[in-house]
Enzyme design. Structure first.
Site, mmCIF file in Angstrom:
data_model
loop_
_atom_site.group_PDB
_atom_site.id
_atom_site.type_symbol
_atom_site.label_atom_id
_atom_site.label_comp_id
_atom_site.label_asym_id
_atom_site.label_seq_id
_atom_site.Cartn_x
_atom_site.Cartn_y
_atom_site.Cartn_z
ATOM 1 N N GLY A 44 -7.391 -7.527 5.277
ATOM 2 C CA GLY A 44 -7.261 -8.888 5.794
ATOM 3 C C GLY A 44 -6.085 -9.609 5.152
ATOM 4 O O GLY A 44 -6.253 -10.351 4.192
ATOM 5 N N SER A 79 -2.449 -10.464 7.147
ATOM 6 C CA SER A 79 -1.683 -11.346 8.034
ATOM 7 C C SER A 79 -2.579 -12.377 8.710
ATOM 8 O O SER A 79 -3.758 -12.126 8.979
ATOM 9 C CB SER A 79 -0.991 -10.533 9.119
ATOM 10 N N GLU A 107 1.106 0.838 0.409
ATOM 11 C CA GLU A 107 1.188 0.941 1.859
ATOM 12 C C GLU A 107 2.555 1.491 2.275
ATOM 13 O O GLU A 107 2.657 2.372 3.111
ATOM 14 C CB GLU A 107 0.972 -0.427 2.513
#
Lengths: 332, 405
Positions: free
Chosen positions: B133, B135, B250
């Site tokens: 959670g 953007s 990421e």
């Protein structure tokens, strides 16, 4: 597995970088190219002392017996500085051809002279590497060579030439031979002297062990070294662009704070970064993985060429009008 | 420079090879890619394979034994060997995903012992899927401007707000989520990193249909969602730092050059087998030229990663070389997909599963999916800012003065 340079290799790189940056300047490059001098003689003799010409030549012929990997590291520094001296043909291809295809007496005659910097040798392999045009075919008969050898590399001050024909034979001819006419051409890159050799019954001595395969290996080595030089040149162009973008002010800000300019610099860095590994791998393959050389060398050369062209264009753009001037020297 | 394995790595490579020989019959047939294109809970076969890889130390290998991993030392070259050997045999490697690849490394870095105890093992074994959670509709590249609020109420926070581009939210039982706990603090200091179950009362999930035709991500709405304060990871108000640790992982996940090599190899197979007028596509000079250019780029990215791994194993910190990987890797993947579609000719216009090339019908979807990855995880443009500012030392864009325009 270790995909990095050793302490010793870092030292070699560092010492050549320091020397080139001390000895080569935009002025010295300009002086050489404008005077149509074949090369910078002071730089040449300083580099002889540093062993640049004998990197690959084995110690018993007066060289330092290093591998192509080390030569590629040095070539990167040479490209970074745009040093106006012959290298790829006279210090890489000619010694490799002599070492792999020459007789003992040919080796004894030429290699120590190359290593010491007393002899420069041009190399003509374009019949094999690029093909022939029109009437350029070479003919060898009764120890004499006739025909035309185009795009001979490193002709600046060469005392002899090694010439390949299409069948994979190699000949060495001396520059003073009466039957040899040299047609010099102005190259876009003024630091590289390229000539056509017109031969009429020139005394030619074959390198007896030459084979097409051995010549191809040496052409690969040439490609790898040129890719390494382009890598160094690209890094230099990026560095210049970043410095300029950090100094030049417009709209009360340094232009490097504008994303349009910043992103051009980032794109250059992003394209250049992976190339080092590509060039290193190709050079390592030449030393240790013979079956991979041909492909790796072509991938390195072709990709590096595309990247350097992109970097040259983009770096010029970052410099704006200044980049287009001769003053900035980006075209070298 | 010595590309031969040293003794320890030689032995390790042999170990991996004999493991694959012995256990390859247990490897799932479904590829990791099919889970990424269209997220769904892992099948039992996939989870069993993952648990086996974790146990043997071929997935999540540095996760400490106490939390269910095998506690191996960080050895980038061994990771490379695992990747190479699995790749050569076309056997699926350990799972990657937001939980395993991004959340777990972050939790190990910043989480409390209790949190690690509870979440690491089931996550690395593929039992629990996580969504991210981050953007919000008004906070994309400028993530730190996020507005979802978490207001203190006794031992709990009450969360209100909206997240968007939340991949897998419709199937994930857990979320790691950035919320503003200290609205009076500065932009970066008021954020906390919370973890909580997706079935908590007050969470509404609306799948977003994407251009690939699959709902891979969602809008998530929080209306008075009550979450205990113990859900904070890395300390209250410390969320921006924790979030950046996740973003770093990421980017590493999104730019693996083996993924590009995999695409290149599939294209090569396609060019060898597919014929037009009886001539294999690889014989066509235009196509060969395009292929070779991509081959050079894939080769350079793979070797580049090897070089970075070597340098890291000698103690070099991350630098410019790392910063370019997400940008270049994602662009390259997208160009590979585009090339595959080009060589399809007329067939390239078809959407799903080209009839005569069933196994390769995935390219059209990949083309769209990989375009998404150029945007996700920090857009290409944000990556270029990072490269220019942190890598090349160019100055930051001056902040806009409010009311100046």
């Amino acid at each position: 597995m270790d995909f990095s340079t050793s302490e010793e290799q870092n030292l070699i790189k560092e010492s050549f970088r320091t020397s080139f940056s001390g000895l080569v300047s935009l002025n010295s490059i300009r002086k050489t190219t404008e005077s149509k001098a074949p090369f910078d003689p002071i730089l040449w003799s300083d580099m002889s002392a540093m062993g640049l010409h004998g990197l690959l030549i084995s110690e018993r012929y007066g060289g330092s017996g290093l591998s192509l990997f080390e030569a590629a590291i040095v070539a990167e520094e040479l490209g970074r500085s745009m040093a106006p001296i012959p290298f790829v043909a006279t210090s890489i291809m000619a010694p490799l051809l002599l070492m792999s295809c020459g007789s003992e007496s040919q080796k004894k005659k030429w290699l120590p002279q190359i290593a010491s910097g007393n002899a420069r040798i041009g190399v003509a392999v374009s019949e094999i590497a690029g093909g022939t045009r029109g009437d350029e075919e070479l003919l060898y008969k009764d120890e004499k060579l006739s025909g035309k050898a185009s795009f001979t590399l490193d002709c600046g001050g060469a005392v002899a030439f090694i010439i390949a024909d299409k069948e994979g034979h190699l000949y060495i001819v001396e520059a003073g031979d009466a039957g040899l006419k040299r047609e010099a051409f102005p190259a876009v890159d003024g630091t590289r002297a390229v000539e056509h050799l017109v031969l009429q019954s020139v005394n030619a001595e074959p390198l007896e062990s030459a084979t097409r395969e051995l010549i191809d290996q040496v052409i690969s080595a040439g490609r790898i070294i040129l890719a390494a030089e382009s890598l160094g040149a690209s890094e230099a162009m990026l560095e210049q662009a970043v410095n300029y973008a950090g100094e030049r002010k417009q709209f009360d800000r340094v232009i490097g704070s504008f994303q349009a300019v910043k992103h051009m610099c980032a794109e250059m860095a992003a394209e250049i970064q992976p190339c080092r590994a590509l060039v290193w791998y190709a050079a390592y393959a030449f030393d240790h993985l013979k079956e991979e050389v041909a492909l790796s060398a072509c991938l390195a050369k072709s990709h590096m060429d595309e990247v350097s062209r992109f970097v040259a264009k983009t770096s010029t753009q970052v410099h704006g009008g200044m980049g287009y001037t001769d003053l900035q020297g980006l075209h070298f | 420079m010595d590309l031969n394995d040293q003794e320890e790595h030689k032995t390790f490579r042999e170990e991996v090879r004999s493991f694959l020989k012995e256990f390859r019959h247990l490897a799932p047939k479904e590829t990791a890619m099919s889970y990424r294109l269209s997220p769904k809970p892992y099948s039992q076969e996939v989870k069993d394979w993952q648990a086996l890889l974790v146990e043997k130390g071929y997935a999540c290998r540095t996760v400490p034994k106490a939390y269910g991993g095998c506690g191996a030392d960080q050895d980038i070259l061994k990771n490379q060997i695992i990747a190479d050997e699995f790749f050569k045999k076309d056997i699926p490697q350990g799972l990657i995903g937001q939980g395993i690849s991004m959340f777990i490394p972050t939790l190990l870095e910043h989480g409390s012992d209790d949190q690690k105890e509870k979440w690491v093992k089931p996550t690395i074994n593929g039992e629990i899927i996580w969504c991210q959670g981050y953007s919000e509709p008004n906070s994309g590249s400028d993530l730190a401007s996020l507005q979802t609020s978490a207001v203190e109420d006794g031992d709990d926070f009450i969360i209100n707000g909206q997240k968007i581009w939340t991949s897998s939210a419709h199937i994930a039982p857990m979320i790691f989520c950035l919320v503003r706990t200290e609205p009076e603090s500065s932009k970066y200091k008021g954020i906390s990193y919370l973890i909580f179950p997706m079935n908590t009362a007050g969470i509404e999930i609306r799948p977003l249909q994407t251009m690939t035709g699959h709902p891979s991500f969602n809008e998530v709405f929080f209306i008075d969602v009550r979450v205990p304060k113990s859900s904070v990871v890395g300390g209250r108000g410390n969320g921006w730092k924790v979030a950046n640790s996740t973003l770093k992982h990421e980017r590493g996940m999104l730019s693996n050059a083996n993924g590009s090599l995999d695409r290149l190899n599939r294209i090569k197979t396609l060019l060898l087998h597919e014929k037009i007028d009886g001539i294999p596509l690889i014989k066509k000079p235009v196509i060969r030229d395009g292929f070779i250019r991509l081959q050079a780029r894939v080769q350079s990215m793979r070797l580049h990663e090897m070089r970075l791994a070597s340098e890291a194993s000698k103690g070099a910190g991350p630098g410019l070389g790392h910063m370019i990987c997400k940008l270049m890797g994602c662009e390259l993947n997208h160009e590979l997909d585009a090339f595959a579609i080009d060589v399809f000719g007329e067939m390239g216009v078809l959407h799903d599963g080209v009839p005569s090339m069933q196994s390769d019908g995935i390219w059209q979807q990949l083309y769209m999916y990989d375009l998404g990855l150029i945007i996700g995880g920090g857009t290409a443009q944000i990556q270029k800012n990072i490269i220019a500012e942190r890598g090349l030392g160019l100055p930051r864009e001056p902040l806009a003065v409010k009311g100046a325009l």
